[in-house]
Write an enzyme that holds these catalytic residues in place. Structure first.
Site, PDB file in Angstrom:
ATOM      1  N   SER A  68       0.839  -1.197   0.000  1.00 13.76           N
ATOM      2  CA  SER A  68       0.000   0.000   0.000  1.00 13.76           C
ATOM      3  C   SER A  68       0.877   1.251   0.000  1.00 13.76           C
ATOM      4  CB  SER A  68      -0.966  -0.048   1.185  1.00 13.76           C
ATOM      5  OG  SER A  68      -1.979   0.924   1.060  1.00 13.76           O
ATOM      6  N   GLU A 115      -9.098  -4.982  -4.502  1.00  8.24           N
ATOM      7  CA  GLU A 115      -8.466  -4.019  -3.602  1.00  8.24           C
ATOM      8  C   GLU A 115      -9.479  -3.103  -2.899  1.00  8.24           C
ATOM      9  OE1 GLU A 115      -5.245  -3.808  -2.961  1.00  8.24           O
ATOM     10  OE2 GLU A 115      -4.110  -4.582  -4.675  1.00  8.24           O
ATOM     11  N   HIS A 175      -7.734  -5.460  -0.399  1.00  6.66           N
ATOM     12  CA  HIS A 175      -6.485  -4.805  -0.009  1.00  6.66           C
ATOM     13  C   HIS A 175      -6.060  -5.349   1.356  1.00  6.66           C
ATOM     14  CE1 HIS A 175      -3.718  -1.454  -0.620  1.00  6.66           C
ATOM     15  NE2 HIS A 175      -3.950  -1.000   0.609  1.00  6.66           N
TER      16      HIS A 175
END
Length: 453
Positions: free
Chosen positions: A181, A302, A374
């Site tokens: 990330s 995600e 995610h």
């Protein structure tokens, strides 16, 4: 006990044979100032407890990972943790973890970010770094803060690794940076900075929101205005609580209706030391293609981390056609922010003659409702059963069921750190980010020799 540039350290050896050295200062910095050398000490420093993490609001991806337990926070947060299998024998490859959290939350010392399995299974030295976050790390305000301080902290940590990691049994000539990330986005920034040449040799880029680019002058000015309007006093003398409160108001204002934001308001700024312009950023990063091997990929879903299970959207999602349309929107944002720009960056690297490998992580838990969201790959790489037990994204899955896929995923990451080859074919420009991590079935076996060229 080890001796480094600052003095002697006493760590703690666990039942797995790994010795942890925690809370090691790698730099020091006054508020809104670039990092400088950490002070040395006399005697033996106790390195058995984690140092403080950067002041921050509640953990941003907590909806899928679970909320980590409270931990000390302080502006004096430039510290790191080293896990080593030992200092004897040949020098070991080094993995340096740069945590995510939208540049406002997170810490390398969180239990679900610990790298014990990677260090033990791969006989590597694992380093986790803390750096300044939010307004304290990324506010760009004339006369107050130059911006990009958190990125400068990361560079200072990598310089510390180059100078000191041999004392822990690590090889400073075999450093792999590993980030997810915002941590992965940071790695793309670091690759664009000439001063990082020689500080790392491979990079693992997980779920980097490259579609968000880096902040231009207008965006930096805008969040600075929101922040100063909320604070209404000198940021240099305000308390940390006042800084965090103003930061939260600025983020809420930048997020707009619904409170959803994907572009982190506090983030690396273009044309601000040490970064180039937004237009040149990824081209400059790709110019390192022949110097830095790259493993890059995303997860299938995600945006589910941010858009699933939101109470205000539940009535709409109960309507079949609306839900299908909403799912299409989430898929589109995932492609725009994560998947397509990651593939394009991989294309740039491959075209420039680099060795780059792509993947997509498609596994999902049967009862979570989050899909391959995610952060979903993190339990397979970092932390342990206890630290991930509360994670909603793992609902309905027994930890033992994750063992085989986790062992193979860690094996691929470790193979890449050691040899530059994760075990599948290298990426070619124009091709999808190929390898799919779905389950533990035979169709997903990885040969350590595959992909060599």
């Amino acid at each position: 006990m080890v001796t480094i540039s600052g003095g002697r350290l006493r760590g703690e050896t666990g039942e797995d044979g790994l010795t942890a050295y925690r809370g090691i200062p790698y730099a020091q910095a006054a508020r809104f100032a670039p990092p400088g050398p950490a002070p040395s000490w006399t005697g033996v420093r106790d390195a058995t407890r984690h140092g403080p993490m950067s002041p921050q609001p509640p953990f941003r991806p907590g909806s899928v990972t679970g909320e980590p337990p409270p931990a000390p926070q302080d502006e004096d947060c430039l510290n790191l943790t080293v896990l080593t299998p030992g200092t004897e024998g040949p020098k070991k490859p080094v993995l340096v973890w740069i945590h995510g959290g939208a540049y406002v939350t997170g810490s390398a010392s969180l239990e679900f970010y610990q790298g014990r399995r990677l260090a033990a299974e791969g006989d590597v030295v694992f380093v986790g770094i803390n750096y300044r976050l939010g307004a304290l790390g990324y506010l760009k305000l004339d006369g107050v803060s130059p911006g990009n301080l958190g990125l400068l902290d990361q560079i200072a940590a990598l310089r510390w690794v180059r100078e000191n990691i041999a004392a822990f049994g690590g090889d400073p000539g075999a450093v792999t940076v590993l980030g997810q990330s915002a941590g992965a986005h940071s790695i793309a920034c670091l690759m664009a900075v000439p001063e990082t040449r020689g500080l790392f040799h491979r990079a693992i880029v997980q779920s980097a929101p490259l579609g968000l680019k880096i902040a231009g002058q207008r965006a930096s000015d805008r969040i600075a205005r929101f922040f100063t309007a909320a604070l209404r006093k000198d940021p240099r003398t305000a308390t940390v609580d006042e800084i965090l409160a103003a930061q939260g108001k600025a983020i809420a204002r930048a997020s707009g209706p619904g409170g959803i934001y994907s572009v982190p308001p506090f983030c690396p700024a273009a044309e601000t030391d040490p970064l180039p312009s937004a237009a040149r950023w990824l081209d400059d990063a790709a110019s390192r293609a022949r110097e830095v091997d790259v493993l890059i990929g995303t997860t299938r879903d995600e945006m589910n981390t941010y858009l699933n299970n939101r109470p205000e959207l539940a009535p709409l999602e109960a309507i079949g056609p609306v839900r299908k349309g909403f799912d299409a929107v989430k898929t589109g944002i995932t492609k725009f922010v994560f998947e397509t720009p990651s593939r394009r960056f991989a294309d740039k690297l491959a075209t420039a003659g680099g060795k780059v490998f792509g993947y997509r992580f498609d596994w999902s838990a049967p009862e979570s409702g989050f899909g391959a969201c995610h952060c979903i790959e993190l339990p397979f790489l970092l932390g342990d059963r206890a630290s991930w037990a509360p994670a909603p994204m793992l609902a309905g899955t027994d930890w033992d069921e994750l063992a085989e896929l986790g062992h193979r995923l860690r094996g691929a990451w470790l193979s890449f750190a050691r040899t530059g080859f994760p075990g599948w074919e290298a990426h070619s420009a124009g091709a999808p980010l190929g390898f799919r991590w779905r389950d533990s079935g035979p169709n997903q076996r990885v040969s350590p020799a595959a992909g060599r060229r």
